[in-house]
Design an enzyme around this catalytic site. Sequence first.
Site, PDB file in Angstrom:
ATOM      1  N   HIS A 214      39.351  56.448  -5.016  1.00 22.53           N
ATOM      2  CA  HIS A 214      39.188  56.834  -6.423  1.00 22.53           C
ATOM      3  C   HIS A 214      40.552  56.980  -7.101  1.00 22.53           C
ATOM      4  O   HIS A 214      40.791  56.424  -8.181  1.00 22.53           O
ATOM      5  CB  HIS A 214      38.416  58.156  -6.495  1.00 22.53           C
ATOM      6  N   GLU A 215      41.438  57.732  -6.453  1.00 21.43           N
ATOM      7  CA  GLU A 215      42.756  57.943  -7.039  1.00 21.43           C
ATOM      8  C   GLU A 215      43.601  56.663  -7.005  1.00 21.43           C
ATOM      9  O   GLU A 215      44.407  56.421  -7.907  1.00 21.43           O
ATOM     10  CB  GLU A 215      43.484  59.076  -6.306  1.00 21.43           C
TER      11      GLU A 215
ATOM     12  N   HIS B 288      42.813  54.620 -10.070  1.00 22.43           N
ATOM     13  CA  HIS B 288      43.581  55.083 -11.229  1.00 22.43           C
ATOM     14  C   HIS B 288      45.004  54.535 -11.175  1.00 22.43           C
ATOM     15  O   HIS B 288      45.534  54.027 -12.174  1.00 22.43           O
ATOM     16  CB  HIS B 288      43.658  56.614 -11.240  1.00 22.43           C
TER      17      HIS B 288
END
Length: 264
Positions: free
Chosen positions: A66-67, A70
């Site tokens: 998820h990170e 980003h």
Amino acid sequence: MAYDRPGGDGLVLGVPKAAFRPSPVFLGLVALFAVSGVLTWNGYGSVRFNVFLFVVSGWLVSLCLHEYAHAVVAYRAGDRDIAHRGYLTLNPLKYTHPLLSIVLPVVVVLLGGIGLPGGAVWVDRHAIPGRLRHTLVSLAGPATNVLFTLVLVVAVRLGTQSDGPVEFWAGVALLAFLQLTASVLNLLPVPGLDGGNMIQPWLNPQWRKMYDLFAPYGFILLFALLWNPRIGGWFFDAVFAVGDLLGLPSWLYATGLELIRFWR
């Protein structure tokens, strides 16, 4: 600034190639996820503890990805320095708030069965031109959760038609449910969370100033909203409804939640 093209000098756009290699910490989490999955499937040792390791390591892997989503979108959008911060190595120890991004989400998973989002990577917004790019950077993380949700739901629906052990598929179903809750939570328009950050660039200056004032308290605001019986009830009703719509068996992820609490 001039950037080097990929070549034999160990640089990619002026950044060492090592900045793009998966870290040993992340690879260790992937290995733990795979091994605990095999142990759960074959029923070796304590099945409940194996499911615990399977779900927790799988959840941590998803947090890293998820990170990473980003970070990689921010890198492509113009924030080249993000590579020097270690975010492109998928190393959770590089996150700006390991307690909020790793420890707290795992505790909430164990106690409440909720896929809590975490604020982890710092993005230099001044290096990224255009409001759409800012929105895409914020959207990248929740989009990863949505993708994981769909993949895991398909796996559960296909797997439960076979003769595999129910404990294994209960763990996969719980991971799917956690991804579903994370998807919904991350898309809520709460200041400081991904959903709020997606709309922040499009606000007028007055509203943006108010948004930036409340953004540091987004987590507290989220807990306050979920603590409210009416709002919390609406949230879980929505999550359960989406899960039912996708065909995710509620009894199966409830079984997974019971199994990971191996100390009971």
